[in-house]
Design an enzyme around this catalytic site. Structure first.
Site, short mmCIF file in Angstrom:
data_model
loop_
_atom_site.label_atom_id
_atom_site.label_comp_id
_atom_site.label_asym_id
_atom_site.label_seq_id
_atom_site.Cartn_x
_atom_site.Cartn_y
_atom_site.Cartn_z
N LYS A 1 0.92 -1.11 -0.03
CA LYS A 1 0.02 -0.17 -0.03
C LYS A 1 0.71 1.24 -0.12
O LYS A 1 0.36 2.34 -0.75
CB LYS A 1 -0.94 0.03 1.18
CG LYS A 1 -2.09 -0.99 1.18
CD LYS A 1 -3.27 -0.59 1.76
CE LYS A 1 -4.30 -1.69 1.43
NZ LYS A 1 -5.39 -1.82 2.48
N LYS B 1 -4.82 -10.02 -7.25
CA LYS B 1 -5.99 -10.39 -6.32
C LYS B 1 -7.08 -9.31 -6.69
O LYS B 1 -6.94 -8.20 -7.07
CB LYS B 1 -5.62 -9.83 -4.83
CG LYS B 1 -6.73 -10.58 -3.90
CD LYS B 1 -5.95 -9.99 -2.50
CE LYS B 1 -6.31 -8.50 -2.58
NZ LYS B 1 -6.26 -8.03 -1.07
N LYS C 1 -10.81 -3.96 -3.94
CA LYS C 1 -11.47 -2.69 -4.01
C LYS C 1 -10.76 -1.63 -4.95
O LYS C 1 -11.32 -0.77 -5.45
CB LYS C 1 -11.99 -2.35 -2.83
CG LYS C 1 -12.98 -2.85 -1.80
CD LYS C 1 -13.16 -2.63 -0.65
CE LYS C 1 -13.87 -3.50 0.33
NZ LYS C 1 -13.54 -3.24 1.77
P1 AMP Z 1 -10.79 -5.72 2.74
O1 AMP Z 1 -11.68 -5.56 1.31
O2 AMP Z 1 -9.62 -5.61 2.37
O3 AMP Z 1 -11.44 -4.99 3.95
O4 AMP Z 1 -11.12 -7.08 2.91
C1 AMP Z 1 -12.37 -7.76 3.67
C2 AMP Z 1 -11.75 -9.22 3.88
O5 AMP Z 1 -12.15 -9.82 2.49
C3 AMP Z 1 -10.90 -9.72 4.28
O6 AMP Z 1 -11.11 -10.99 5.21
C4 AMP Z 1 -9.74 -10.04 3.35
O7 AMP Z 1 -9.00 -11.23 3.52
C5 AMP Z 1 -11.05 -10.54 2.13
N1 AMP Z 1 -10.81 -10.58 0.76
C6 AMP Z 1 -10.50 -9.23 0.09
N2 AMP Z 1 -10.36 -9.76 -1.11
C7 AMP Z 1 -10.44 -10.89 -1.38
C8 AMP Z 1 -10.01 -11.72 -2.51
N3 AMP Z 1 -9.70 -11.28 -3.73
N4 AMP Z 1 -10.00 -13.09 -2.23
C9 AMP Z 1 -10.45 -13.74 -1.26
N5 AMP Z 1 -10.83 -12.66 0.17
C10 AMP Z 1 -10.50 -11.42 0.06
#
Ligand code: AMP
Ligand code: TRP
Length: 343
Positions: A115, A198, A201
């Site tokens: 990041k 990956k 967002k």
């Molecule tokens: P975040 O969007 O970074 O706040 O992620 C929230 C949750 O979603 C966390 O548990 C991440 O590990 C999971 N997560 C986010 N992106 C992915 C992805 N591409 N594949 C699997 N899990 C994800």
């Protein structure tokens, strides 16, 4: 008997909640619910502030994530759904844990490196300390299990390590060591545009991910445009090696249909990706439409969502304050006056 004593997880209210969040995280929370004694699901709004560009519309985004939790099957009568900023104990414990966190441990955090980018001198201190606040999110509830996607494994391990040093300092086990629960097949859902990155967002392209609020036409278009290779579907998963986009699309299909990739290889063997894409579009639409409709319905009534969040914060605050009192005591701080009166 419950297998999981106290489960905690969270999602940042930044950008669009997507299929990776659903399959990597929320879907797993729902599956674990029947074996869990207590569950807390946080919307980690203070973490969103570490990436200032993402922190626009924080209150609306917080409600959107709350609506997503409920629409995906989290029952607010059985789980506390709340905003991190409504429970001040997270940041207080975060400070105490900062005082136990060696810089060497934080320097190893790969998400900070990703990041912060090349110019890490310009990154803010909050982004650097983020994993410590995340540890506080977990430990303030003495959570035993933390269901997350693969990218968060390192952070949950840091929370375990910090619990260990704190317990050592206190000379008894104030905190249980939290365990990450990572789904095997859907730990890392990849971008639809690049099977090596990956789904996230922060990807600039909306075509890289399916949003939980995408309508059927948008889902169909995104899958039609999804990157694939020109080979047909092989008969075994082994032959998918080196074909990241193909593996990702079949993996998403397998997760949504509750089948193994082996079964799908047998079913689609020799066919081109256009037939898989059609089947994938159908299952995405049938799985996500009820979620989208329920989210939209909930979002029409923000006051009701706020009530759910305030009720969740009440439950969370009472657990957190009780644990914080123990933490302060273990640190040898002078008791606060409100705590003296309760004695
Ligand atoms: P975040 O969007 O970074 O706040 O992620 C929230 C949750 O979603 C966390 O548990 C991440 O590990 C999971 N997560 C986010 N992106 C992915 C992805 N591409 N594949 C699997 N899990 C994800
Ligand atoms: N860091 C997590 C992410 O980026 C979100 C998060 C914050 C979290 N606090 C948490 C997840 C506590 C699980 C438990 O996805």
């Amino acid at each position: 008997m419950s297998v999981y004593q106290r489960v905690l997880s969270g999602i940042r209210p930044t950008g669009h909640i997507h299929l990776g969040n659903y399959l990597g995280a929320i879907h797993n929370w729902v599956r674990m619910a029947k074996n869990t004694k207590e569950q807390l699901f946080c919307i980690v709004d203070q973490h969103a502030l570490t990436t200032v560009d993402d922190s626009k519309n924080l209150s609306d985004n917080t409600r959107t994530i709350a609506a997503a939790y409920i629409a995906c099957g989290i029952d607010p009568n059985k789980s506390a759904i709340f905003a991190q900023s409504h429970v001040p104990a997270h940041t207080e414990l975060g400070w105490y844990l900062n005082c136990f966190a060696p810089l060497g441990w934080l320097n190893r955090m790969t998400q900070f490196k990703d990041k912060a980018g090349k110019n890490s001198d310009r990154a803010n201190l909050g982004l650097y300390a983020y994993p410590v606040l995340m540890a506080a999110d977990i430990l303030i509830y003495k959570a035993t299990h933390v269901p997350v996607g693969e990218d968060q494994k390192q952070h949950v391990e840091l929370a375990r390590d910090l619990a260990g040093v704190f317990n050592n300092h206190a000379n008894y086990d104030v905190f249980p060591l939290p365990e990450p629960i990572i789904p095997k097949e859907t730990a890392r859902i990849m971008s639809l545009r690049d099977g090596l990155s990956k789904m996230s967002k922060s990807d600039l392209s909306d075509y890289s991910r399916i949003h939980l609020l995408d309508d059927s036409d948008t889902i169909a278009l995104k899958i039609r445009k999804a990157k694939t290779d020109s080979d047909s579907i092989p008969g075994t998963p082994k032959e998918l090696e080196g074909r990241p986009e193909a593996s990702n699309l079949l993996g998403i299909y397998a997760a949504l249909s509750d089948q193994t990739i082996e079964t799908l290889c047998v079913r689609f063997e020799g066919q081109t990706f256009s037939s898989v894409k059609q089947a994938l579009t159908d299952i995405l639409i049938s799985s996500l439409t009820p979620i989208r409709e329920k989210m939209l319905h909930l979002l029409q009534n923000p006051d009701e969502l706020d009530k759910i969040l305030y009720k969740g914060a009440e439950t969370a605050n009472s657990l957190a304050e009780q644990n914080l009192k123990e933490v302060r005591n273990a640190l040898g701080l002078l008791p606060r006056i409100d705590q003296l009166r309760k004695v």
